[in-house]
Design a protein around this motif. Structure first.
Motif, PDB file in Angstrom:
ATOM      1  N   THR A  89       0.763  -1.194   0.072  1.00 15.42           N
ATOM      2  CA  THR A  89      -0.221   0.011  -0.222  1.00 15.42           C
ATOM      3  C   THR A  89       0.904   1.324   0.080  1.00 15.42           C
ATOM      4  O   THR A  89       2.085   1.093   0.454  1.00 15.42           O
ATOM      5  CB  THR A  89      -0.903   0.073   1.078  1.00 15.42           C
ATOM      6  OG1 THR A  89      -0.333   0.365   2.438  1.00 15.42           O
ATOM      7  CG2 THR A  89      -1.814  -1.159   1.499  1.00 15.42           C
ATOM      8  N   VAL A  90       0.320   2.195  -0.626  1.00 17.06           N
ATOM      9  CA  VAL A  90       0.907   3.544  -0.474  1.00 17.06           C
ATOM     10  C   VAL A  90      -0.001   4.755  -0.145  1.00 17.06           C
ATOM     11  O   VAL A  90      -0.891   4.769  -1.108  1.00 17.06           O
ATOM     12  CB  VAL A  90       1.628   4.009  -1.906  1.00 17.06           C
ATOM     13  CG1 VAL A  90       2.665   5.111  -1.782  1.00 17.06           C
ATOM     14  CG2 VAL A  90       2.645   2.780  -2.390  1.00 17.06           C
ATOM     15  N   GLU A  91       0.237   5.381   0.783  1.00 22.20           N
ATOM     16  CA  GLU A  91      -0.488   6.542   1.039  1.00 22.20           C
ATOM     17  C   GLU A  91      -0.027   7.731   0.654  1.00 22.20           C
ATOM     18  O   GLU A  91       1.061   8.072   0.949  1.00 22.20           O
ATOM     19  CB  GLU A  91      -0.741   6.594   2.502  1.00 22.20           C
ATOM     20  CG  GLU A  91      -1.779   7.707   3.010  1.00 22.20           C
ATOM     21  CD  GLU A  91      -2.099   7.751   4.374  1.00 22.20           C
ATOM     22  OE1 GLU A  91      -3.080   8.578   4.894  1.00 22.20           O
ATOM     23  OE2 GLU A  91      -1.580   6.941   5.345  1.00 22.20           O
ATOM     24  N   PHE A  92      -0.652   8.703  -0.111  1.00 20.69           N
ATOM     25  CA  PHE A  92      -0.287   9.893  -0.562  1.00 20.69           C
ATOM     26  C   PHE A  92      -1.210  10.876  -0.648  1.00 20.69           C
ATOM     27  O   PHE A  92      -2.410  10.733  -0.429  1.00 20.69           O
ATOM     28  CB  PHE A  92       0.274   9.515  -2.221  1.00 20.69           C
ATOM     29  CG  PHE A  92      -0.900   9.189  -3.145  1.00 20.69           C
ATOM     30  CD1 PHE A  92      -1.517  10.135  -3.793  1.00 20.69           C
ATOM     31  CD2 PHE A  92      -1.337   7.761  -3.265  1.00 20.69           C
ATOM     32  CE1 PHE A  92      -2.646   9.903  -4.695  1.00 20.69           C
ATOM     33  CE2 PHE A  92      -2.574   7.617  -4.094  1.00 20.69           C
ATOM     34  CZ  PHE A  92      -2.955   8.543  -4.681  1.00 20.69           C
ATOM     35  N   ARG A  93      -0.619  12.092  -0.888  1.00 17.75           N
ATOM     36  CA  ARG A  93      -1.423  13.526  -0.980  1.00 17.75           C
ATOM     37  C   ARG A  93      -1.284  14.027  -2.461  1.00 17.75           C
ATOM     38  O   ARG A  93      -0.086  14.231  -2.711  1.00 17.75           O
ATOM     39  CB  ARG A  93      -1.408  14.318  -0.002  1.00 17.75           C
ATOM     40  CG  ARG A  93      -2.414  15.480  -0.022  1.00 17.75           C
ATOM     41  CD  ARG A  93      -1.959  16.441   1.442  1.00 17.75           C
ATOM     42  NE  ARG A  93      -2.601  15.437   2.279  1.00 17.75           N
ATOM     43  CZ  ARG A  93      -1.874  15.701   3.795  1.00 17.75           C
ATOM     44  NH1 ARG A  93      -0.644  16.205   3.444  1.00 17.75           N
ATOM     45  NH2 ARG A  93      -1.931  14.810   4.390  1.00 17.75           N
ATOM     46  N   ALA A  94      -1.982  14.130  -3.400  1.00 16.36           N
ATOM     47  CA  ALA A  94      -1.795  14.740  -4.445  1.00 16.36           C
ATOM     48  C   ALA A  94      -2.443  15.895  -4.666  1.00 16.36           C
ATOM     49  O   ALA A  94      -3.714  16.196  -4.567  1.00 16.36           O
ATOM     50  CB  ALA A  94      -2.314  13.692  -5.805  1.00 16.36           C
ATOM     51  N   HIS A  95      -1.884  16.957  -4.979  1.00 21.24           N
ATOM     52  CA  HIS A  95      -2.167  18.461  -4.869  1.00 21.24           C
ATOM     53  C   HIS A  95      -2.392  18.758  -6.429  1.00 21.24           C
ATOM     54  O   HIS A  95      -1.629  18.526  -7.203  1.00 21.24           O
ATOM     55  CB  HIS A  95      -1.182  19.460  -4.324  1.00 21.24           C
ATOM     56  CG  HIS A  95      -0.806  19.258  -2.945  1.00 21.24           C
ATOM     57  ND1 HIS A  95      -1.357  19.590  -2.035  1.00 21.24           N
ATOM     58  CD2 HIS A  95       0.055  17.943  -2.412  1.00 21.24           C
ATOM     59  CE1 HIS A  95      -0.870  19.382  -0.813  1.00 21.24           C
ATOM     60  NE2 HIS A  95      -0.107  18.374  -0.892  1.00 21.24           N
ATOM     61  N   TYR A  96      -3.423  19.439  -6.384  1.00 26.10           N
ATOM     62  CA  TYR A  96      -4.066  19.867  -7.871  1.00 26.10           C
ATOM     63  C   TYR A  96      -4.653  21.179  -7.845  1.00 26.10           C
ATOM     64  O   TYR A  96      -5.159  21.935  -6.797  1.00 26.10           O
ATOM     65  CB  TYR A  96      -4.780  18.697  -8.634  1.00 26.10           C
ATOM     66  CG  TYR A  96      -6.076  18.624  -7.844  1.00 26.10           C
ATOM     67  CD1 TYR A  96      -7.236  19.549  -8.414  1.00 26.10           C
ATOM     68  CD2 TYR A  96      -6.246  17.629  -6.997  1.00 26.10           C
ATOM     69  CE1 TYR A  96      -8.417  19.079  -7.578  1.00 26.10           C
ATOM     70  CE2 TYR A  96      -7.281  17.542  -6.346  1.00 26.10           C
ATOM     71  CZ  TYR A  96      -8.631  18.383  -6.657  1.00 26.10           C
ATOM     72  OH  TYR A  96      -9.734  18.081  -6.306  1.00 26.10           O
TER      73      TYR A  96
END
Length: 124
Positions: A89-96
């Motif tokens: 698993t990979v937890e991430f935050r993608a800003h846009y």
């Protein structure tokens, strides 16, 4: 693209995620696959996104909105997903930015490796 790769690693796009997008190499870990998929959203590479989505959960169609500009990626953590594992698993935050409004999408994604290749499975 000679600048830093959109995935956040310091290499230029061609030497980082570009080689995965062109099919020259496979992402070696779940995190690298997640980074390359984020980058594929940023450069609008629909074919790569579909090819790296597990067949059991892949949508029939994927529409990318050119009005959505991907700004940066933060990897928040991961479990498993190494060279010797088959799940991670990979937890991430993608800003846009979308039509002038900035926001972020946070997700904990599941990945599986089959026949030596990592695939995005789904979000937890």
């Amino acid at each position: 693209m000679a600048d830093r790769c959109p995935c956040g690693l310091p290499e230029p796009y061609d030497d980082c995620c570009g080689r995965f997008h062109r099919g020259e190499k496979q992402a070696p870990t779940a995190e690298r696959l997640m980074r390359s998929r984020y980058c594929a959203f940023a450069v609008e590479d629909r074919d790569y996104l579909m090819a790296t989505w597990h067949p059991d959960t892949r949508p029939r169609r994927l529409r990318l909105d050119p009005a959505q500009e991907w700004l940066r990626l933060e990897v928040l953590g991961h479990t498993g997903g190494s060279l010797l594992e088959t799940e991670g698993t990979v937890e991430f935050r993608a800003h846009y930015r979308y039509r002038g409004h900035e926001d972020a999408q946070q997700e904990n994604s599941r990945f599986v490796r089959e026949a030596g290749r990592w695939y995005y499975l789904d979000a937890l």
